[in-house]
Design a protein around this motif. Structure first.
Motif: not given
Length: 207
Positions: A44-45, A189
């Motif tokens: 999950k973020p 990212p």
């Protein structure tokens, strides 16, 4: 078994502080929280993980406040069970009083001196845990009109328990209603190194 090992290790450490308080069920509490966080952090973020942890803590703290309201005694339930168990084993020890708050206790593992006013025993378990050991429990049970709350550390009282969970976590709306701020920059990212084409070279150790 690991929790018992930690407690025994602390008892053997002569350089430990006398003010430290710990017990076996604290290790169980840490293990439960660790398992809860591991379940949340799966793929999950980070922002959603933090929100999920916040919600879990909000529900857990509210539940513990409700549980504490049902307690009638002065000690928390786990400690009350320990005190009751200590009272059952008082027949295994011989108490020899020297004053109102000092005594020698003979038991299966030898003789120990207990000072009630200092909440101390020569086995040092009372000083570490904050709950009377078997030797101190034998002295306390030997006294008439003794109150266990006077010899248990304040950390294990219902009042302290309620104070620890008194803070209320504010509920939040859905993520679609969150305020989005413009940071004036883009967080990209991290770069991932691509493997080199072909067969990887072997790292040989030259003699």
């Amino acid at each position: 078994m690991r929790n018992h090992f930690i407690v025994n290790q602390c008892l053997r450490d002569q350089s430990m502080k006398r003010q430290s308080k710990m017990h076996q069920f604290m290790g169980k509490l840490c293990m439960k929280n660790q398992c809860m966080i591991q379940q949340i952090l799966r793929a999950k973020p980070i922002i959603f993980c933090i929100d999920a942890i916040r919600m879990k803590l909000m529900v857990k703290m509210n539940h513990r406040r409700q549980v504490a309201e049902r307690w009638k005694g002065a000690l928390v339930l786990e400690v009350q069970k320990i005190v009751t168990e200590l009272s059952k084993n008082k027949g295994m020890y011989d108490v020899h009083r020297s004053s109102a708050d000092m005594a020698e206790v003979d038991g299966p593992k030898g003789r120990f001196d207990v000072i009630l006013s200092e909440r101390s025993c020569s086995c040092r378990k009372w000083q570490v845990i904050g709950i009377p050991c078997h030797h101190a429990a034998a002295v306390i049970c030997h006294m008439r009109g003794s109150n266990w709350e006077d010899y248990v550390d304040d950390h294990f009282t219902v009042t302290r328990y309620k104070k620890a969970y008194a803070m209320e976590i504010t509920p939040l709306p859905d993520k679609t209603m969150w305020d989005i701020e413009d940071l004036n920059y883009v967080i990209k990212p991290p770069r991932q190194a691509r493997p080199s084409p072909g067969r990887p070279r072997k790292k040989r150790i030259r003699p």
